[in-house]
Design an enzyme around this catalytic site. Structure first.
Site, mmCIF file in Angstrom:
data_model
loop_
_atom_site.group_PDB
_atom_site.id
_atom_site.type_symbol
_atom_site.label_atom_id
_atom_site.label_comp_id
_atom_site.label_asym_id
_atom_site.label_seq_id
_atom_site.Cartn_x
_atom_site.Cartn_y
_atom_site.Cartn_z
ATOM 1 N N ALA A 72 -131.119 -93.444 -6.289
ATOM 2 C CA ALA A 72 -130.585 -93.994 -7.528
ATOM 3 C C ALA A 72 -130.766 -92.932 -8.610
ATOM 4 O O ALA A 72 -131.654 -92.077 -8.498
ATOM 5 C CB ALA A 72 -131.330 -95.262 -7.883
ATOM 6 N N GLY A 117 -132.426 -94.969 -2.837
ATOM 7 C CA GLY A 117 -131.191 -95.748 -2.730
ATOM 8 C C GLY A 117 -130.201 -95.147 -1.744
ATOM 9 O O GLY A 117 -129.345 -95.863 -1.210
ATOM 10 N N GLU A 120 -131.234 -96.368 1.590
ATOM 11 C CA GLU A 120 -130.898 -97.799 1.628
ATOM 12 C C GLU A 120 -129.400 -98.019 1.832
ATOM 13 O O GLU A 120 -128.985 -98.922 2.556
ATOM 14 C CB GLU A 120 -131.364 -98.466 0.325
ATOM 15 C CG GLU A 120 -132.879 -98.487 0.211
ATOM 16 C CD GLU A 120 -133.351 -98.944 -1.155
ATOM 17 O OE1 GLU A 120 -133.024 -98.270 -2.155
ATOM 18 O OE2 GLU A 120 -134.034 -99.969 -1.239
ATOM 19 N N GLU A 140 -139.809 -94.095 -3.606
ATOM 20 C CA GLU A 140 -139.902 -94.879 -4.845
ATOM 21 C C GLU A 140 -141.317 -95.031 -5.367
ATOM 22 O O GLU A 140 -141.554 -94.982 -6.578
ATOM 23 C CB GLU A 140 -139.285 -96.277 -4.646
ATOM 24 C CG GLU A 140 -137.770 -96.293 -4.601
ATOM 25 C CD GLU A 140 -137.199 -96.054 -3.213
ATOM 26 O OE1 GLU A 140 -137.968 -95.628 -2.314
ATOM 27 O OE2 GLU A 140 -136.007 -96.292 -3.012
HETATM 28 N N1 DAK Z 1 -131.277 -88.946 -9.861
HETATM 29 C C1 DAK Z 1 -130.716 -88.166 -10.819
HETATM 30 N N2 DAK Z 1 -130.531 -86.850 -10.668
HETATM 31 C C2 DAK Z 1 -130.902 -86.289 -9.514
HETATM 32 C C3 DAK Z 1 -131.500 -87.036 -8.470
HETATM 33 C C4 DAK Z 1 -131.681 -88.441 -8.690
HETATM 34 N N3 DAK Z 1 -132.189 -89.259 -7.754
HETATM 35 N N4 DAK Z 1 -131.773 -86.190 -7.452
HETATM 36 C C5 DAK Z 1 -131.367 -84.968 -7.835
HETATM 37 N N5 DAK Z 1 -130.847 -85.023 -9.075
HETATM 38 C C6 DAK Z 1 -130.277 -83.922 -9.870
HETATM 39 C C7 DAK Z 1 -131.376 -83.011 -10.414
HETATM 40 O O1 DAK Z 1 -131.914 -83.575 -11.601
HETATM 41 C C8 DAK Z 1 -130.597 -81.741 -10.667
HETATM 42 O O2 DAK Z 1 -129.838 -81.924 -11.852
HETATM 43 P P1 DAK Z 1 -129.776 -80.701 -12.968
HETATM 44 O O3 DAK Z 1 -131.175 -80.445 -13.343
HETATM 45 O O4 DAK Z 1 -129.129 -79.564 -12.220
HETATM 46 O O5 DAK Z 1 -128.929 -81.273 -14.064
HETATM 47 C C9 DAK Z 1 -129.620 -81.718 -9.501
HETATM 48 O O6 DAK Z 1 -129.507 -83.061 -9.027
HETATM 49 C C10 DAK Z 1 -130.079 -80.853 -8.339
HETATM 50 O O7 DAK Z 1 -131.362 -81.282 -7.960
HETATM 51 P P2 DAK Z 1 -132.627 -80.296 -7.852
HETATM 52 O O8 DAK Z 1 -132.467 -79.134 -8.747
HETATM 53 O O9 DAK Z 1 -133.847 -81.115 -7.996
HETATM 54 O O10 DAK Z 1 -132.483 -79.808 -6.350
HETATM 55 P P3 DAK Z 1 -133.622 -79.302 -5.378
HETATM 56 O O11 DAK Z 1 -132.933 -78.709 -4.194
HETATM 57 O O12 DAK Z 1 -134.618 -78.470 -6.106
HETATM 58 O O13 DAK Z 1 -134.385 -80.640 -4.914
HETATM 59 C C11 DAK Z 1 -134.534 -82.933 -4.144
HETATM 60 C C12 DAK Z 1 -133.714 -81.586 -4.153
HETATM 61 C C13 DAK Z 1 -133.672 -83.992 -3.443
HETATM 62 C C14 DAK Z 1 -135.821 -82.713 -3.353
HETATM 63 C C15 DAK Z 1 -134.869 -83.317 -5.600
HETATM 64 O O14 DAK Z 1 -133.651 -83.311 -6.364
HETATM 65 C C16 DAK Z 1 -135.472 -84.686 -5.723
HETATM 66 O O15 DAK Z 1 -136.643 -84.897 -5.433
HETATM 67 N N6 DAK Z 1 -134.667 -85.665 -6.203
HETATM 68 C C17 DAK Z 1 -135.126 -87.001 -6.447
HETATM 69 C C18 DAK Z 1 -135.281 -87.737 -5.148
HETATM 70 C C19 DAK Z 1 -135.806 -89.124 -5.346
HETATM 71 O O16 DAK Z 1 -136.939 -89.337 -5.803
HETATM 72 N N7 DAK Z 1 -134.982 -90.116 -5.009
HETATM 73 C C20 DAK Z 1 -135.343 -91.487 -5.090
HETATM 74 C C21 DAK Z 1 -134.848 -92.030 -6.368
HETATM 75 S S1 DAK Z 1 -135.556 -93.601 -6.694
HETATM 76 C C22 DAK Z 1 -134.454 -100.648 -8.219
HETATM 77 C C23 DAK Z 1 -133.226 -100.141 -8.004
HETATM 78 C C24 DAK Z 1 -133.086 -98.993 -7.326
HETATM 79 C C25 DAK Z 1 -134.161 -98.313 -6.856
HETATM 80 C C26 DAK Z 1 -135.402 -98.827 -7.068
HETATM 81 C C27 DAK Z 1 -135.560 -100.009 -7.726
HETATM 82 N N8 DAK Z 1 -134.627 -101.865 -8.942
HETATM 83 C C28 DAK Z 1 -133.692 -102.182 -9.957
HETATM 84 C C29 DAK Z 1 -135.707 -102.725 -8.671
HETATM 85 C C30 DAK Z 1 -133.976 -97.063 -6.208
HETATM 86 C C31 DAK Z 1 -134.761 -96.033 -6.511
HETATM 87 C C32 DAK Z 1 -134.475 -94.687 -6.066
HETATM 88 O O17 DAK Z 1 -133.540 -94.401 -5.364
#
Ligand code: DAK
Length: 267
Positions: A72, A117, A120, A140
């Site tokens: 997400a 997400g 998921e 998360e």
């Molecule tokens: N959201 C927004 N932007 C993201 C992103 C994300 N999940 N993942 C990557 N990006 C963006 C980065 O910010 C960066 O943007 P700029 O800085 O260039 O503007 C660009 O994509 C490239 O990413 P990186 O520079 O970080 O790339 P790397 O190769 O260095 O790293 C990575 C790749 C996948 C390891 C890293 O980007 C990362 O850790 N990303 C986040 C992964 C993550 O934590 N995903 C889970 C998200 S939490 C709910 C509803 C939904 C959910 C929960 C609750 N409720 C309403 C109850 C769901 C939650 C999630 O999905």
């Protein structure tokens, strides 16, 4: 075929296969509210018009080589309060249900990060094909969140309760090979080209079978997967009986007797 114009997703029809691509490559295809809204609308359009379009299956994938969906959109989530978070979660949950209950099969073609997400979303498809370099995770808890698009429910059903808890509580990423060993992924491929070709081939293979029989068996599996076997068997019986009311069943059995290939119409 005519579909709405979307900004964050692409849709392409190749013969009888529909390919949906999340198209925010620079943000690793993160799921913003706009992506969720557009995907929801596209699936509705497919459901409404598929009699004309004749799609036999869908492939869900991400733009580029690096990510399927990196979760997400974290930036958007930082701006949410309790109410908007609930709305966002509901939009995502409803979307996963809509994917899960699509009347045609949906394959997730995972090509890189499938996190939060993203994992998921893949789990709501009928099954997951992935490239060997893909990475899966439910990180998360590292953000102070819990999986909110059905992850706490579907992961346990797919890989078992204890593996799901270990995966979610640690928030650690796993390789595609490990995801394959756990049963989360059903087939692995060396690159995206092979992945997409294999997903197309599988849908083309399924397209030879009765669409009604595929739909009924899909619903019987979905509805029965986590209830008592007796209740699941009741559900199976109903879908089994419904098959007898279809032209596909008459055609399939007649074709067998007449020693020819069936000509299914999906009716
Ligand atoms: N959201 C927004 N932007 C993201 C992103 C994300 N999940 N993942 C990557 N990006 C963006 C980065 O910010 C960066 O943007 P700029 O800085 O260039 O503007 C660009 O994509 C490239 O990413 P990186 O520079 O970080 O790339 P790397 O190769 O260095 O790293 C990575 C790749 C996948 C390891 C890293 O980007 C990362 O850790 N990303 C986040 C992964 C993550 O934590 N995903 C889970 C998200 S939490 C709910 C509803 C939904 C959910 C929960 C609750 N409720 C309403 C109850 C769901 C939650 C999630 O999905």
């Amino acid at each position: 075929m005519s579909i709405s114009n979307f900004e964050t997703i692409l849709f392409e029809q190749k013969d009888e296969v529909g390919i949906i691509t999340i198209n925010r490559e620079k943000k690793l295809n993160a799921l913003s509210e706009q992506v969720l809204g557009e995907l929801t609308q596209l699936l509705e359009e497919i459901k409404d018009s598929n009699k004309d379009w004749g799609l036999k299956g869908l492939i869900l994938t991400g733009a580029g080589e690096k990510a399927f969906i990196a979760g997400a959109d974290i930036k958007e989530m930082t701006e949410m309060d309790l109410e908007t978070a609930k709305k966002f979660g509901k939009l995502g949950q409803d979307l996963t249900l809509s994917i899960e209950n699509m009347p045609i099969p949906v394959i997730a073609a995972v090509n890189g990060f499938a996190l939060g997400g993203g994992c998921e979303m893949a789990m709501s498809c009928d099954f997951i094909y992935a490239t060997e370099a893909s990475i899966f995770g439910q990180p998360e808890v590292k953000l102070g969140l819990i999986p909110g698009f059905g992850g706490t429910q579907r992961l346990a059903r797919i890989v078992g309760r204890n593996r799901a808890k270990e995966f979610i509580f640690t928030g650690e990423n796993i390789t595609a090979q490990r995801a394959y060993e756990m049963g989360l992924v059903t087939k692995l491929f060396t690159n995206k080209e092979e992945l997409m070709a294999a997903a197309m081939k599988t849908i083309n293979k399924m397209a030879k079978n009765s669409p009604m029989a595929i739909y009924h068996s899909k619903m019987a599996v979905n509805k029965g997967v986590d209830i008592e076997v007796e209740k699941g068997l009741d559900s199976e019986l109903n879908y089994f009986a419904s098959s007898f009311a279809t032209e596909d069943m008459k055609e399939g059995t007649l074709a067998f007797i007449e020693k020819r290939s069936p000509n299914f119409t999906g009716k």
